[in-house]
Design an enzyme around this catalytic site. Structure first.
Site, PDB file in Angstrom:
ATOM      1  N   PRO A 274       0.825  -1.215   0.000  1.00  0.00           N
ATOM      2  CA  PRO A 274       0.000   0.000   0.000  1.00  0.00           C
ATOM      3  C   PRO A 274       0.858   1.264   0.000  1.00  0.00           C
ATOM      4  O   PRO A 274       1.928   1.296   0.606  1.00  0.00           O
ATOM      5  CB  PRO A 274      -0.766  -0.109   1.327  1.00  0.00           C
ATOM      6  CG  PRO A 274       0.175  -0.853   2.223  1.00  0.00           C
ATOM      7  CD  PRO A 274       0.889  -1.848   1.334  1.00  0.00           C
ATOM      8  N   GLY A 275       0.392   2.265  -0.703  1.00  0.00           N
ATOM      9  CA  GLY A 275       1.053   3.572  -0.670  1.00  0.00           C
ATOM     10  C   GLY A 275       0.044   4.619  -0.267  1.00  0.00           C
ATOM     11  O   GLY A 275      -0.024   5.064   0.882  1.00  0.00           O
ATOM     12  N   CYS A 342       4.421  29.037 -15.895  1.00  0.00           N
ATOM     13  CA  CYS A 342       4.001  29.510 -17.217  1.00  0.00           C
ATOM     14  C   CYS A 342       3.437  28.377 -18.056  1.00  0.00           C
ATOM     15  O   CYS A 342       4.030  27.955 -19.064  1.00  0.00           O
ATOM     16  CB  CYS A 342       5.203  30.131 -17.917  1.00  0.00           C
ATOM     17  SG  CYS A 342       5.899  31.423 -16.909  1.00  0.00           S
ATOM     18  N   GLU A 343       2.321  27.847 -17.627  1.00  0.00           N
ATOM     19  CA  GLU A 343       1.629  26.777 -18.348  1.00  0.00           C
ATOM     20  C   GLU A 343       0.147  26.934 -18.028  1.00  0.00           C
ATOM     21  O   GLU A 343      -0.220  27.121 -16.856  1.00  0.00           O
ATOM     22  CB  GLU A 343       2.028  25.389 -17.817  1.00  0.00           C
ATOM     23  CG  GLU A 343       3.456  25.019 -17.996  1.00  0.00           C
ATOM     24  CD  GLU A 343       3.676  23.999 -19.104  1.00  0.00           C
ATOM     25  OE1 GLU A 343       2.710  23.616 -19.774  1.00  0.00           O
ATOM     26  OE2 GLU A 343       4.834  23.621 -19.274  1.00  0.00           O
TER      27      GLU A 343
HETATM   28  N1  LLP Z   1       3.033  -1.542  -5.980  1.00  0.00           N
HETATM   29  C1  LLP Z   1       3.309  -1.295  -7.268  1.00  0.00           C
HETATM   30  C2  LLP Z   1       4.041  -2.284  -8.061  1.00  0.00           C
HETATM   31  C3  LLP Z   1       2.901  -0.069  -7.847  1.00  0.00           C
HETATM   32  O1  LLP Z   1       3.170   0.174  -9.123  1.00  0.00           O
HETATM   33  C4  LLP Z   1       2.205   0.888  -7.063  1.00  0.00           C
HETATM   34  C5  LLP Z   1       1.773   2.159  -7.641  1.00  0.00           C
HETATM   35  C6  LLP Z   1       1.961   0.581  -5.709  1.00  0.00           C
HETATM   36  C7  LLP Z   1       2.376  -0.645  -5.207  1.00  0.00           C
HETATM   37  C8  LLP Z   1       1.263   1.524  -4.780  1.00  0.00           C
HETATM   38  O2  LLP Z   1      -0.031   1.796  -5.167  1.00  0.00           O
HETATM   39  P1  LLP Z   1      -1.023   2.625  -4.220  1.00  0.00           P
HETATM   40  O3  LLP Z   1      -1.309   1.787  -3.008  1.00  0.00           O
HETATM   41  O4  LLP Z   1      -0.356   3.892  -3.836  1.00  0.00           O
HETATM   42  O5  LLP Z   1      -2.215   2.833  -5.056  1.00  0.00           O
HETATM   43  N2  LLP Z   1       1.066   8.858  -9.484  1.00  0.00           N
HETATM   44  C9  LLP Z   1      -0.263   8.270  -9.479  1.00  0.00           C
HETATM   45  C10 LLP Z   1      -0.265   6.891  -8.891  1.00  0.00           C
HETATM   46  C11 LLP Z   1       0.646   5.918  -9.606  1.00  0.00           C
HETATM   47  C12 LLP Z   1       0.704   4.573  -8.930  1.00  0.00           C
HETATM   48  C13 LLP Z   1       1.754   3.706  -9.537  1.00  0.00           C
HETATM   49  N3  LLP Z   1       1.953   2.458  -8.858  1.00  0.00           N
HETATM   50  C14 LLP Z   1      -1.195   9.205  -8.721  1.00  0.00           C
HETATM   51  O6  LLP Z   1      -0.757  10.267  -8.283  1.00  0.00           O
HETATM   52  O7  LLP Z   1      -2.377   8.914  -8.605  1.00  0.00           O
END
Ligand code: LLP
Length: 422
Positions: A274-275, A342-343
């Protein structure tokens, strides 16, 4: 308990007024609540209690050392996707045997570093990567523990840029081809097959796709057992969504319950990455209004944070709530919150009802803890903002605001451009 809430008219983070911190350190800055991060981690991790599991925080969502240290102290592991993230995870004190390494483009030197560090496993994403890793392990006389990242091909409803586990994505290996890759892995002398991994997408607000993916992994698990492979780990990746606006994502307990039911009596360790669900709603971006102006019937609030500080609104059209740091009690009006870059795409909120902000007012951009600072850049030569962690009445700068000198760090003017030779 919401650790970002108003006391009378003032927005607080835990027991500190946000305005007070802004006075001390200036704007813009990211502000995180220690208690929220800790609670989110514990709620998520405890939801899987009784089930053999490992929670590997996904560093791409936020990789500040202090935050990683906090999670390390809670027993968290790490999901990394580069040598740089691995370096951060180790530096923060995350145990190497709780680190998993994903990514479609691992470089030889990063793989070497990971092998030397003794990480738990590599999530391998192609046959060529597998061969390369085998070679590197052979050279160092070691064995690389791996999972194959498979693409389970499940359908999702989220922004197309953050869907990863469907048919045409660059990630993982199509599930139907994966048996060949496993067979190859089994033959390679310096590879030890340990698991199956996948990550289907991010900001998912329904449980079904996770369950479907897990079912597919479970099916594959049985086939691999029959091939004589000793699969010990199933990694379901990250992806659980959060509330930015009116989304109603499942609670980690519901998520865990559904996974438990799907796992049944199988014997393996479940890895989760989880992130966003840990850090997204544990952080905000605080900015100050510079000017206001109207043009062609549109009102603009120009603030000192821009798309370089928080790129999500313009990149994904994503919604971040806008809240006053001091409540005004006046009628709301429709305006766009824009930055100094500037965008035309430099906005934090577009045509939104908001208080009648005026120059000098502080504004909080909510739910900015995940993919906020970690995606920030120096575009327009803007120093990246400070990061602050609050614990109760204490605040601590966990990343200094960048200086102009930081901006040119590493840049060099070659001799042939020295004044004397021009
Ligand atoms: N594991 C892998 C292999 C991943 O590619 C990702 C996220 C995660 C875990 C964590 O996912 P989460 O639990 O955070 O959903 N920049 C984008 C999100 C890109 C996510 C890429 N991979 C945003 O700001 O919404």
């Amino acid at each position: 308990m919401n650790y970002f809430s108003y006391k009378q008219d003032d927005l607080y983070c835990e027991d500190l007024s946000v305005a007070y911190i802004a006075e001390q350190i200036g704007t813009p800055f990211y502000l995180y609540s220690y208690s929220t991060i800790r609670r989110h981690f514990q709620v998520f991790n405890n939801a899987f209690k009784g089930l053999d599991h490992l929670t590997c925080f996904s560093l791409k969502s936020n990789s500040n050392l202090a935050i990683l240290r906090l999670l390390a102290l809670e027993g968290g592991g790490a999901d990394v996707v580069s040598g740089g993230e691995l370096f951060r995870a180790l530096r923060a004190g995350i145990a190497p045997d709780k680190i998993v390494y994903s990514g479609v483009g691992k470089t030889p030197s990063d793989m070497e570093l990971a092998l030397k560090s003794g990480i738990l496993m590599f999530n391998v994403e192609s046959d060529q990567e597998l061969q390369a890793l085998n070679g590197i392990a052979e050279n160092s006389g070691s064995k690389a523990m791996i999972a194959i990242r498979i693409n389970p091909d499940v359908e999702l409803k989220t922004h197309p840029y953050i869907v990863t586990g469907f048919g045409e994505s660059k990630f993982g290996i199509p599930i139907k081809d994966s048996l060949n890759t496993y067979a190859l892995a089994k033959r390679l002398k310096n590879i030890e097959v340990k698991g199956i991994s996948c990550h289907i997408g991010s900001q998912l607000t329904e449980i079904d796709p996770f369950v479907e993916a897990l079912r597919k992994l479970r099916e594959l698990y049985r086939k691999l057992k029959n091939m004589g492979l000793d699969i010990k780990f199933l990694n379901l990746g990250g992806g659980l969504g959060i509330t930015y606006h009116d989304e109603e994502p499942p609670h980690p307990l519901e998520y865990a319950r559904a996974l438990r039911e799907t796992i049944g009596a199988n014997k393996f360790t479940l890895i989760l990455e989880p992130g966003r669900v840990i850090i997204g709603n544990a952080g905000i971006l605080v900015t100050r209004v510079l000017y206001t102006k109207s043009a062609a019937n549109k009102r603009f609030i120009i603030v000192d944070a821009g798309m370089n500080d928080l790129i999500r609104p313009t990149l994904y059209d994503s919604f971040h709530a806008v809240q006053p740091v001091k409540m005004a009690h006046s009628d709301m009006f429709t305006a766009s919150l824009v930055g100094p870059i500037c965008e035309t795409g430099d906005f934090l909120a577009k045509d939104r009802k908001m208080p009648p902000f005026k120059p000098g007012d502080l504004v909080a951009i909510m739910s900015a803890g995940a993919y906020g600072f970690s995606m920030a850049s120096n575009y327009n030569s803007r120093p990246r903002p400070a990061e602050v962690l609050v614990k109760g009445k204490l605040f601590s700068i966990i990343r200094a605001r960048e200086t102009y000198d930081d901006l040119i760090n590493g840049e060099m003017i070659p001799e042939f451009l020295e004044k004397s030779s021009v």
